[in-house]
Design a protein around this motif. Structure first.
Motif, PDB file in Angstrom:
ATOM      1  N   ASP A 189       0.822  -1.209   0.000  1.00  0.00           N
ATOM      2  CA  ASP A 189       0.000   0.000   0.000  1.00  0.00           C
ATOM      3  C   ASP A 189       0.859   1.264   0.000  1.00  0.00           C
ATOM      4  O   ASP A 189       0.574   2.230  -0.715  1.00  0.00           O
ATOM      5  CB  ASP A 189      -0.931  -0.002   1.222  1.00  0.00           C
ATOM      6  CG  ASP A 189      -2.084  -0.975   1.062  1.00  0.00           C
ATOM      7  OD1 ASP A 189      -2.363  -1.394  -0.078  1.00  0.00           O
ATOM      8  OD2 ASP A 189      -2.694  -1.330   2.090  1.00  0.00           O
ATOM      9  N   LYS A 190       1.917   1.264   0.807  1.00  0.00           N
ATOM     10  CA  LYS A 190       2.770   2.460   0.902  1.00  0.00           C
ATOM     11  C   LYS A 190       3.413   2.800  -0.435  1.00  0.00           C
ATOM     12  O   LYS A 190       3.571   3.995  -0.791  1.00  0.00           O
ATOM     13  CB  LYS A 190       3.841   2.236   1.964  1.00  0.00           C
ATOM     14  CG  LYS A 190       4.737   3.459   2.219  1.00  0.00           C
ATOM     15  CD  LYS A 190       5.700   3.183   3.356  1.00  0.00           C
ATOM     16  CE  LYS A 190       6.627   4.375   3.595  1.00  0.00           C
ATOM     17  NZ  LYS A 190       5.884   5.575   4.068  1.00  0.00           N
ATOM     18  N   GLY A 211       2.114   2.040  -3.294  1.00  0.00           N
ATOM     19  CA  GLY A 211       1.059   2.227  -4.296  1.00  0.00           C
ATOM     20  C   GLY A 211       1.026   1.156  -5.359  1.00  0.00           C
ATOM     21  O   GLY A 211       0.811   1.442  -6.543  1.00  0.00           O
TER      22      GLY A 211
END
Length: 293
Positions: A286-287, A289
């Motif tokens: 998630d970090k 992307g």
């Protein structure tokens, strides 16, 4: 990809953060998906483990290949705490190299195999896939408490057996030197096994080997995370810190005690083992992307 700066590097123990210590396999599907996404983002990923190359092939590499690894990435395996190593590609494992200089004498290996078969086969098994070290592991059909009750007895018996054969060995604070006064081997109990290995093997040396491999494929990232479930796994971060990298270590079994280190130590809340490992990988996907949609 060779000239692209990687956003992150990962050194991962396998038992605990990746493979369940109960099933001895990757039990959380998102771990495979996230490893593939991170590999595709040029994150160098090394599996630094005491497991054998055969175990990593069957329980980690084959599922990753089946799930669809990208065409270009940097992934490496260092097994048996540094005695065995190999590259990983979209086609699977590359050439496996074994450092025979750190292996136990064959006669001692045979004697340890007989010891397990004669006296401990009801709770543990001799890992026939190891190529340099000896591992005797808890049977999956045996309760952990029953294994632990037998493990101490096995450790004592293994120490006495090796000492009687003139093999220099250490168990905890006790030492039995060989004829030259040397102690080239140690008995190292874990939560599901006992490893008997060269004192030259450890995860800092394994980390150094993995970084040298990654450097051949392009610039190394400055930011690294190491992940493990035992105190010896901190040696991965120790090496990275000493080499000048920005590193934090993720401890997925902090109840064993968090040692004092000059770098941050991360715990995943109340989560442990592969549940914590899955959450850690999910965070970085998630970090960075990387998740579609």
């Amino acid at each position: 990809m060779r000239d692209t700066v990687s956003p992150l590097g990962l050194l991962l123990d396998v038992d605990g953060p990746i493979a369940s210590p109960v099933t001895r396999s990757i039990a959380t599907p998102s771990i495979l998906t996230d490893l593939i996404l991170l590999a595709g983002a040029n994150v160098p990923i090394a599996f630094i483990t005491g497991r054998s190359a055969a175990f990593i092939r069957d329980e980690v590499v084959t599922p990753l290949v089946g799930a669809g690894l990208p065409n270009e990435f940097r992934m490496y395996g260092v097994c048996e705490k540094g005695a065995v190593w190999f590259p990983i590609s979209a086609a699977g494992m590359g050439e496996v190299v074994v450092d025979a200089s750190v292996a136990l004498p064959e006669a001692a290996v045979a004697a340890l195999r007989r010891l397990v078969a004669d006296s401990y086969a009801d709770t543990m098994f001799f890992d026939e896939t190891k190529q340099a070290m000896v591992s005797v592991e808890q049977r999956t059909d045996v309760a952990h408490a029953a294994y632990l009750a037998a493990q101490d007895s096995f450790n004592e018996a293994a120490f006495a057996l090796l000492a009687s054969r003139g093999v220099g060995v250490r168990l905890g604070d006790r030492e039995a030197p060989d004829a030259s006064g040397q102690i080239p081997f140690r008995i190292d109990p874990t939560i599901i096994s006992t490893d008997i290995e060269s004192v030259l093997l450890d995860k800092d040396n394994a980390a150094e080997r993995a970084l040298a491999f990654f450097a051949e494929g392009g610039p190394l990232p400055h930011l690294w995370r190491s992940v493990g479930d035992s105190r010896s796994d901190y040696l991965m971060a120790d090496h990275l810190h000493a080499a000048g990298y920005d590193v934090s270590h993720v401890d997925v079994r902090p109840a064993d005690g968090i040692p004092d280190r000059p770098y941050p130590v991360i715990v995943m809340g109340e989560q442990i083992h592969d549940e914590a490992g899955a959450s850690f990988l999910d965070y970085w996907v998630d970090k960075l992307g990387l998740r579609a949609g």
